[in-house]
Motif scaffolding. Structure first.
Motif, PDB file in Angstrom:
ATOM      1  N   TYR A 152      -8.539  46.579 -69.673  1.00 24.05           N
ATOM      2  CA  TYR A 152      -8.253  46.163 -68.096  1.00 24.05           C
ATOM      3  C   TYR A 152      -8.433  44.716 -68.000  1.00 24.05           C
ATOM      4  O   TYR A 152      -9.165  44.158 -68.402  1.00 24.05           O
ATOM      5  CB  TYR A 152      -9.405  46.958 -67.414  1.00 24.05           C
ATOM      6  CG  TYR A 152      -8.789  47.126 -65.893  1.00 24.05           C
ATOM      7  CD1 TYR A 152      -8.007  48.485 -65.458  1.00 24.05           C
ATOM      8  CD2 TYR A 152      -9.164  46.446 -64.930  1.00 24.05           C
ATOM      9  CE1 TYR A 152      -7.621  48.621 -64.347  1.00 24.05           C
ATOM     10  CE2 TYR A 152      -8.831  46.774 -63.563  1.00 24.05           C
ATOM     11  CZ  TYR A 152      -8.178  47.788 -63.260  1.00 24.05           C
ATOM     12  OH  TYR A 152      -7.500  48.220 -61.993  1.00 24.05           O
ATOM     13  N   ARG A 153      -7.331  44.254 -66.972  1.00 28.34           N
ATOM     14  CA  ARG A 153      -7.443  42.751 -67.310  1.00 28.34           C
ATOM     15  C   ARG A 153      -8.083  42.237 -65.984  1.00 28.34           C
ATOM     16  O   ARG A 153      -7.830  42.518 -64.691  1.00 28.34           O
ATOM     17  CB  ARG A 153      -5.433  42.518 -66.707  1.00 28.34           C
ATOM     18  CG  ARG A 153      -4.896  42.723 -68.343  1.00 28.34           C
ATOM     19  CD  ARG A 153      -3.498  42.286 -67.836  1.00 28.34           C
ATOM     20  NE  ARG A 153      -3.438  40.884 -67.703  1.00 28.34           N
ATOM     21  CZ  ARG A 153      -2.917  40.042 -68.521  1.00 28.34           C
ATOM     22  NH1 ARG A 153      -1.998  40.495 -69.597  1.00 28.34           N
ATOM     23  NH2 ARG A 153      -2.628  38.714 -68.261  1.00 28.34           N
ATOM     24  N   LEU A 154      -9.180  41.867 -66.295  1.00 24.59           N
ATOM     25  CA  LEU A 154     -10.086  41.372 -65.367  1.00 24.59           C
ATOM     26  C   LEU A 154     -10.822  39.933 -66.245  1.00 24.59           C
ATOM     27  O   LEU A 154     -10.805  40.162 -67.293  1.00 24.59           O
ATOM     28  CB  LEU A 154     -11.530  42.178 -65.235  1.00 24.59           C
ATOM     29  CG  LEU A 154     -10.985  43.182 -64.089  1.00 24.59           C
ATOM     30  CD1 LEU A 154     -12.170  44.036 -63.705  1.00 24.59           C
ATOM     31  CD2 LEU A 154     -10.739  42.478 -62.738  1.00 24.59           C
ATOM     32  N   LYS A 155     -11.516  38.769 -65.291  1.00 23.82           N
ATOM     33  CA  LYS A 155     -11.727  37.785 -65.956  1.00 23.82           C
ATOM     34  C   LYS A 155     -13.182  38.364 -66.808  1.00 23.82           C
ATOM     35  O   LYS A 155     -13.793  39.152 -66.352  1.00 23.82           O
ATOM     36  CB  LYS A 155     -12.390  36.926 -64.943  1.00 23.82           C
ATOM     37  CG  LYS A 155     -13.153  35.710 -65.530  1.00 23.82           C
ATOM     38  CD  LYS A 155     -13.452  34.739 -64.631  1.00 23.82           C
ATOM     39  CE  LYS A 155     -14.294  33.566 -64.967  1.00 23.82           C
ATOM     40  NZ  LYS A 155     -14.154  32.281 -64.163  1.00 23.82           N
ATOM     41  N   GLY A 156     -13.307  37.746 -68.154  1.00 24.26           N
ATOM     42  CA  GLY A 156     -14.276  38.157 -68.633  1.00 24.26           C
ATOM     43  C   GLY A 156     -14.062  39.139 -69.705  1.00 24.26           C
ATOM     44  O   GLY A 156     -14.833  39.618 -70.752  1.00 24.26           O
ATOM     45  N   LYS A 170     -16.224  39.389 -56.104  1.00 21.40           N
ATOM     46  CA  LYS A 170     -14.782  40.066 -55.955  1.00 21.40           C
ATOM     47  C   LYS A 170     -15.088  41.586 -55.738  1.00 21.40           C
ATOM     48  O   LYS A 170     -14.145  42.397 -55.452  1.00 21.40           O
ATOM     49  CB  LYS A 170     -13.877  40.182 -57.213  1.00 21.40           C
ATOM     50  CG  LYS A 170     -13.498  38.653 -57.605  1.00 21.40           C
ATOM     51  CD  LYS A 170     -12.464  38.327 -56.849  1.00 21.40           C
ATOM     52  CE  LYS A 170     -11.741  36.857 -56.969  1.00 21.40           C
ATOM     53  NZ  LYS A 170     -10.962  36.256 -56.354  1.00 21.40           N
ATOM     54  N   GLY A 171     -16.428  41.978 -55.487  1.00 23.06           N
ATOM     55  CA  GLY A 171     -16.897  43.291 -55.214  1.00 23.06           C
ATOM     56  C   GLY A 171     -17.121  44.298 -56.462  1.00 23.06           C
ATOM     57  O   GLY A 171     -17.128  45.340 -56.044  1.00 23.06           O
ATOM     58  N   TRP A 172     -17.228  43.750 -57.526  1.00 21.45           N
ATOM     59  CA  TRP A 172     -17.279  44.482 -58.667  1.00 21.45           C
ATOM     60  C   TRP A 172     -18.809  44.766 -59.117  1.00 21.45           C
ATOM     61  O   TRP A 172     -19.720  43.855 -58.828  1.00 21.45           O
ATOM     62  CB  TRP A 172     -16.759  44.073 -59.913  1.00 21.45           C
ATOM     63  CG  TRP A 172     -15.258  44.156 -60.001  1.00 21.45           C
ATOM     64  CD1 TRP A 172     -14.260  43.146 -59.374  1.00 21.45           C
ATOM     65  CD2 TRP A 172     -14.173  45.190 -60.353  1.00 21.45           C
ATOM     66  NE1 TRP A 172     -13.168  43.657 -59.648  1.00 21.45           N
ATOM     67  CE2 TRP A 172     -12.985  44.819 -60.112  1.00 21.45           C
ATOM     68  CE3 TRP A 172     -14.610  46.204 -61.039  1.00 21.45           C
ATOM     69  CZ2 TRP A 172     -11.849  45.828 -60.498  1.00 21.45           C
ATOM     70  CZ3 TRP A 172     -13.773  47.274 -61.563  1.00 21.45           C
ATOM     71  CH2 TRP A 172     -12.172  46.903 -61.072  1.00 21.45           C
ATOM     72  N   VAL A 173     -19.410  45.958 -59.334  1.00 20.76           N
ATOM     73  CA  VAL A 173     -20.697  46.014 -60.050  1.00 20.76           C
ATOM     74  C   VAL A 173     -20.600  45.665 -61.239  1.00 20.76           C
ATOM     75  O   VAL A 173     -19.684  46.329 -61.975  1.00 20.76           O
ATOM     76  CB  VAL A 173     -21.054  47.588 -59.707  1.00 20.76           C
ATOM     77  CG1 VAL A 173     -22.432  47.674 -60.452  1.00 20.76           C
ATOM     78  CG2 VAL A 173     -21.338  47.887 -58.278  1.00 20.76           C
ATOM     79  N   VAL A 174     -21.416  44.992 -61.885  1.00 16.87           N
ATOM     80  CA  VAL A 174     -21.428  44.418 -63.341  1.00 16.87           C
ATOM     81  C   VAL A 174     -22.712  45.134 -63.966  1.00 16.87           C
ATOM     82  O   VAL A 174     -23.592  44.748 -63.515  1.00 16.87           O
ATOM     83  CB  VAL A 174     -21.416  43.114 -63.299  1.00 16.87           C
ATOM     84  CG1 VAL A 174     -21.399  42.633 -64.905  1.00 16.87           C
ATOM     85  CG2 VAL A 174     -20.058  42.467 -62.814  1.00 16.87           C
ATOM     86  N   LEU A 175     -22.259  45.833 -65.105  1.00 15.35           N
ATOM     87  CA  LEU A 175     -23.427  46.332 -65.895  1.00 15.35           C
ATOM     88  C   LEU A 175     -23.240  45.869 -67.217  1.00 15.35           C
ATOM     89  O   LEU A 175     -22.193  45.745 -67.630  1.00 15.35           O
ATOM     90  CB  LEU A 175     -23.435  47.810 -66.117  1.00 15.35           C
ATOM     91  CG  LEU A 175     -23.506  48.646 -64.474  1.00 15.35           C
ATOM     92  CD1 LEU A 175     -23.193  50.232 -64.869  1.00 15.35           C
ATOM     93  CD2 LEU A 175     -24.763  48.328 -63.726  1.00 15.35           C
TER      94      LEU A 175
END
Length: 130
Positions: free
Chosen positions: A45-49, A107-112
């Motif tokens: 999925y195209r997201l930063k990182g 950006k509103g994402w939950v990062v695990l």
């Protein structure tokens, strides 16, 4: 100690190191997700990182961080040769992980983020995904 390979040879070797499909992290977490019947994830999925797994409808991203490469101190695996180089490389990875996490959270994402040693032991808190 000097490298036994030329810069071009070392570069060729390092280019062969995969950042995707790692059996001790990504593939093991994939098996855990399937075993727990957790669905709705996407890969590549195209997201930063470049998160390893993304749950777009829940705005959750998962990163599988190798203990050595991302600076976890669960084992004493710090190389004695060229220690300064490896420490600098790991510190930059840690800083990049922090930058990516902050960016995605803004950006509103939950990062695990899951450590390789946690994944190997199947010792993960997956409650956010259920």
């Amino acid at each position: 100690m000097a490298d036994t390979f030329s810069k071009a040879e070392r570069r060729g070797i390092m280019q062969k190191v995969k950042s995707k499909g790692n059996k001790s992290t990504e593939e093991k977490l994939l098996a855990i997700l399937k075993k727990n019947n957790i669905k709705g994830w996407r890969r590549n999925y195209r997201l930063k990182g470049k998160p390893d797994f993304v749950f777009p409808h829940k705005k959750i991203v998962l990163f599988t961080d190798g203990c050595f490469w991302h600076g976890h101190h669960c084992r004493n695996i710090i190389p004695k040769q060229n220690a300064t180089y490896w420490d600098k490389k790991r510190q930059r990875n840690i800083e990049r992980d922090r930058e990516v996490t902050e960016h995605l959270q803004k950006k509103g994402w939950v990062v695990l983020r899951f450590w390789e040693c946690e994944i190997k032991k199947d010792n993960l808190d997956l409650t956010a995904l259920l």
